[in-house]
Design a protein around this motif. Structure first.
Motif, PDB file in Angstrom:
ATOM      1  N   ARG A 243       0.804  -1.226   0.000  1.00  0.00           N
ATOM      2  CA  ARG A 243       0.000   0.000   0.000  1.00  0.00           C
ATOM      3  C   ARG A 243       0.839   1.279   0.000  1.00  0.00           C
ATOM      4  N   GLU A 244       2.028   1.224   0.626  1.00  0.00           N
ATOM      5  CA  GLU A 244       2.776   2.462   0.853  1.00  0.00           C
ATOM      6  C   GLU A 244       4.213   2.446   0.345  1.00  0.00           C
ATOM      7  N   GLY A 245       4.652   1.303  -0.165  1.00  0.00           N
ATOM      8  CA  GLY A 245       6.027   1.207  -0.651  1.00  0.00           C
ATOM      9  C   GLY A 245       7.017   1.044   0.500  1.00  0.00           C
ATOM     10  N   TYR A 246       8.290   0.928   0.153  1.00  0.00           N
ATOM     11  CA  TYR A 246       9.304   0.677   1.174  1.00  0.00           C
ATOM     12  C   TYR A 246       9.573   1.880   2.071  1.00  0.00           C
ATOM     13  N   MET A 247       9.131   3.059   1.646  1.00  0.00           N
ATOM     14  CA  MET A 247       9.305   4.248   2.483  1.00  0.00           C
ATOM     15  C   MET A 247       8.459   4.177   3.757  1.00  0.00           C
ATOM     16  N   VAL A 248       7.548   3.217   3.791  1.00  0.00           N
ATOM     17  CA  VAL A 248       6.732   3.044   5.001  1.00  0.00           C
ATOM     18  C   VAL A 248       7.617   2.789   6.216  1.00  0.00           C
ATOM     19  N   PHE A 249       8.790   2.187   5.990  1.00  0.00           N
ATOM     20  CA  PHE A 249       9.677   1.842   7.097  1.00  0.00           C
ATOM     21  C   PHE A 249      10.435   3.047   7.664  1.00  0.00           C
ATOM     22  N   THR A 250      10.207   4.216   7.071  1.00  0.00           N
ATOM     23  CA  THR A 250      10.824   5.438   7.608  1.00  0.00           C
ATOM     24  C   THR A 250       9.781   6.367   8.230  1.00  0.00           C
ATOM     25  N   ARG A 251       8.545   5.919   8.301  1.00  0.00           N
ATOM     26  CA  ARG A 251       7.483   6.756   8.871  1.00  0.00           C
ATOM     27  C   ARG A 251       7.782   7.105  10.328  1.00  0.00           C
ATOM     28  N   GLY A 252       7.779   8.407  10.629  1.00  0.00           N
ATOM     29  CA  GLY A 252       8.025   8.852  12.002  1.00  0.00           C
ATOM     30  C   GLY A 252       9.491   8.880  12.386  1.00  0.00           C
ATOM     31  N   LEU A 253      10.384   8.629  11.408  1.00  0.00           N
ATOM     32  CA  LEU A 253      11.816   8.555  11.730  1.00  0.00           C
ATOM     33  C   LEU A 253      12.371   9.898  12.204  1.00  0.00           C
ATOM     34  N   THR A 254      11.897  10.992  11.593  1.00  0.00           N
ATOM     35  CA  THR A 254      12.406  12.318  11.977  1.00  0.00           C
ATOM     36  C   THR A 254      12.150  12.603  13.444  1.00  0.00           C
ATOM     37  N   SER A 255      10.903  12.390  13.891  1.00  0.00           N
ATOM     38  CA  SER A 255      10.580  12.651  15.301  1.00  0.00           C
ATOM     39  C   SER A 255      11.320  11.690  16.224  1.00  0.00           C
ATOM     40  N   THR A 256      11.552  10.464  15.743  1.00  0.00           N
ATOM     41  CA  THR A 256      12.285   9.480  16.548  1.00  0.00           C
ATOM     42  C   THR A 256      13.721   9.924  16.772  1.00  0.00           C
ATOM     43  N   LEU A 257      14.378  10.411  15.723  1.00  0.00           N
ATOM     44  CA  LEU A 257      15.766  10.851  15.856  1.00  0.00           C
ATOM     45  C   LEU A 257      15.864  12.146  16.661  1.00  0.00           C
ATOM     46  N   LEU A 258      14.865  13.040  16.479  1.00  0.00           N
ATOM     47  CA  LEU A 258      14.831  14.252  17.294  1.00  0.00           C
ATOM     48  C   LEU A 258      14.675  13.908  18.771  1.00  0.00           C
ATOM     49  N   ARG A 259      13.918  12.855  19.037  1.00  0.00           N
ATOM     50  CA  ARG A 259      13.704  12.385  20.416  1.00  0.00           C
ATOM     51  C   ARG A 259      14.917  11.621  20.936  1.00  0.00           C
ATOM     52  N   ALA A 260      15.531  10.817  20.055  1.00  0.00           N
ATOM     53  CA  ALA A 260      16.592   9.905  20.483  1.00  0.00           C
ATOM     54  C   ALA A 260      17.772  10.625  21.119  1.00  0.00           C
ATOM     55  N   PHE A 261      18.174  11.755  20.521  1.00  0.00           N
ATOM     56  CA  PHE A 261      19.381  12.414  21.040  1.00  0.00           C
ATOM     57  C   PHE A 261      19.180  12.945  22.460  1.00  0.00           C
ATOM     58  N   PRO A 262      18.183  13.807  22.725  1.00  0.00           N
ATOM     59  CA  PRO A 262      18.051  14.332  24.090  1.00  0.00           C
ATOM     60  C   PRO A 262      17.698  13.275  25.126  1.00  0.00           C
ATOM     61  N   VAL A 263      16.844  12.302  24.739  1.00  0.00           N
ATOM     62  CA  VAL A 263      16.440  11.264  25.694  1.00  0.00           C
ATOM     63  C   VAL A 263      17.629  10.430  26.133  1.00  0.00           C
ATOM     64  N   ASN A 264      18.394   9.940  25.166  1.00  0.00           N
ATOM     65  CA  ASN A 264      19.513   9.062  25.509  1.00  0.00           C
ATOM     66  C   ASN A 264      20.709   9.825  26.050  1.00  0.00           C
ATOM     67  N   ALA A 265      20.838  11.083  25.645  1.00  0.00           N
ATOM     68  CA  ALA A 265      21.863  11.933  26.262  1.00  0.00           C
ATOM     69  C   ALA A 265      21.559  12.097  27.746  1.00  0.00           C
ATOM     70  N   ALA A 266      20.289  12.395  28.068  1.00  0.00           N
ATOM     71  CA  ALA A 266      19.880  12.570  29.469  1.00  0.00           C
ATOM     72  C   ALA A 266      20.021  11.266  30.251  1.00  0.00           C
ATOM     73  N   THR A 267      19.603  10.163  29.630  1.00  0.00           N
ATOM     74  CA  THR A 267      19.646   8.862  30.315  1.00  0.00           C
ATOM     75  C   THR A 267      21.069   8.432  30.624  1.00  0.00           C
ATOM     76  N   PHE A 268      21.921   8.381  29.600  1.00  0.00           N
ATOM     77  CA  PHE A 268      23.289   7.896  29.791  1.00  0.00           C
ATOM     78  C   PHE A 268      24.100   8.828  30.692  1.00  0.00           C
ATOM     79  N   ALA A 269      23.933  10.140  30.501  1.00  0.00           N
ATOM     80  CA  ALA A 269      24.685  11.080  31.339  1.00  0.00           C
ATOM     81  C   ALA A 269      24.267  10.951  32.797  1.00  0.00           C
ATOM     82  N   THR A 270      22.957  10.814  33.041  1.00  0.00           N
ATOM     83  CA  THR A 270      22.459  10.666  34.415  1.00  0.00           C
ATOM     84  C   THR A 270      23.006   9.393  35.055  1.00  0.00           C
TER      85      THR A 270
END
Length: 308
Positions: A243-270
Motif C-alpha cells: 500500500r505504501e512502498g518501502y518508504m513506510v519503514f521510515t514513517r516517524g523517523l524524523t521525530s524518533t531521531l529528534l527524540r533519540a538524542f536528548p532522551v539518551n543523552a539525558a539517560t546515559f549522562a544521568t
C-alpha cells in the motif's frame, strides 16, 4: 547501584522524550488513504492545536512506570553481564547490551502496547467524547479480558527482534564513543562529552532497528475498536509495503531521531554521573565507559584509567 542509576536515568529520559514518541506513533499508524498529518512538525502543531499541549503527553503513565524499571533492568543486567564476561571489550559490550535488551522485553512489550493504544485514543479531539481506556492499567486489563495473555503480549516477537540487536548497538556505540572521546572527572567538558556520546548511541540504536519498530507499532495498534487488519508479522509487512512502498519503514523517523538524542543523552549522562559519584571521585572512573570487572578492572587501574 546500577539498578538505581538506571531507574533515575529512565525517568529523566521519559520526561524529555514522550512528546516526540507520541508524534512518532501517530505518524507510523495513520491511514495512507486519509492521512491526518503531513509530517513531523505538522503533527506537533496539529496535536497542540486540537488536543492542547497535554495531547503530546497522552499515555505517559505507562512509560513513566515501565521505562523507569526497564532502564533499571537494562543497566543492571548490562553491568552484571559485563562482570560475568570478565573483559571490557566492544564485543562484550554488544553482547551485554543484547542480553539486557532481551530480558527487559517482558516489561517493555505490554508497556508499549498500553502506551500506543492511549496515544492513539481521541486523535484530533480536545476532549475525547468516548474513551476506550481510562489509563494504562485499565487498558491492559481490558485487553487481557478480551484477548487473554496473548493479547497483552501483542507484538512481543517484533519487540524482541528490535530490542536484542538495538540494545547491543546502543551499548557498543556508547563504549566506542566514550573510548574515543575520553573524559575524566576533572575535565570541564566531561558532561558535554557524556551527553554527546549518549545521544549518538541512541540515534545509532534506533537507525539499526527502526523498520521493525514501524511494524511493531502497527501490530500493537491493530485491533483498536475490534477491527483487525493483520494476521501476522509477515502479513503486516506485506500489506504495508504493497500500500505504501518501502518508504513506510521510515514513517516517524524524523521525530524518533529528534527524540533519540536528548532522551539518551539525558539517560546515559544521568546513569554515568550517578555511578561515578556514588563510587567517589577519588576512586571514580577516568573515562565514561560502563561496567569494568574483576581482574580486568584491577589491570585497568594499574595500567590506565578504569571505566564505569
Amino acid at each position: 547501584m546500577d539498578f538505581v542509576a538506571g531507574c533515575i536515568g529512565g525517568a529523566a529520559g521519559v520526561l524529555v522524550g514522550h512528546p516526540f514518541d507520541t508524534v512518532k506513533v501517530r505518524l507510523q499508524v495513520q491511514s495512507v488513504d486519509k492521512p491526518l498529518y503531513r509530517g513531523t512538525f505538522h503533527c506537533f502543531q496539529s496535536i497542540i492545536r486540537q488536543e492542547t499541549l497535554f495531547g503530546l503527553y497522552k499515555g505517559i503513565g505507562s512509560p513513566m512506570m515501565g521505562l523507569t524499571f526497564i532502564n533499571a533492568i537494562v543497566f543492571g543486567v548490562q553491568g552484571n553481564t559485563m562482570r560475568l564476561l570478565g573483559h571490557d571489550t566492544p564485543m562484550n559490550q554488544f553482547l551485554a547490551g543484547a542480553a539486557a535488551g532481551t530480558i527487559q522485553c517482558v516489561i517493555c512489550c505490554p508497556m508499549e502496547l498500553a502506551k500506543t493504544r492511549l496515544q492513539l485514543q481521541g486523535t484530533g479531539e480536545k476532549k475525547s467524547s468516548r474513551k476506550l481506556y481510562k489509563n494504562s492499567l485499565d487498558c491492559l486489563v481490558r485487553i487481557y479480558n478480551r484477548e487473554g495473555l496473548r493479547g497483552v503480549n501483542r507484538g512481543m516477537v517484533t519487540t524482541l527482534i528490535r530490542e536484542m540487536p538495538g540494545f547491543g548497538v546502543y551499548f557498543l556505540a556508547y563504549d566506542v564513543l566514550t573510548r574515543g572521546l575520553g573524559c575524566e572527572p576533572d575535565d570541564r567538558f566531561m558532561i558535554p562529552k557524556l551527553l554527546f556520546a549518549g545521544g549518538m548511541a541512541g540515534i545509532a540504536s534506533w537507525l539499526s532497528t527502526y523498520p521493525v519498530d514501524v511494524i511493531k507499532s502497527r501490530l500493537q495498534a491493530d485491533g483498536m475498536g475490534g477491527v483487525y487488519r493483520y494476521s501476522s508479522i509477515a502479513d503486516c509487512v506485506r500489506q504495508s509495503v504493497r500500500r505504501e512502498g518501502y518508504m513506510v519503514f521510515t514513517r516517524g523517523l524524523t521525530s524518533t531521531l529528534l527524540r533519540a538524542f536528548p532522551v539518551n543523552a539525558a539517560t546515559f549522562a544521568t546513569v554515568t554521573l550517578i555511578l561515578m559519584y556514588s563510587r567517589g571521585e577519588g576512586q571514580g572512573p577516568k573515562d565514561c565507559e560502563l561496567a569494568p570487572t574483576g581482574h580486568q578492572a584491577q589491570l585497568q587501574q594499574q595500567a590506565h584509567p578504569s571505566s564505569l
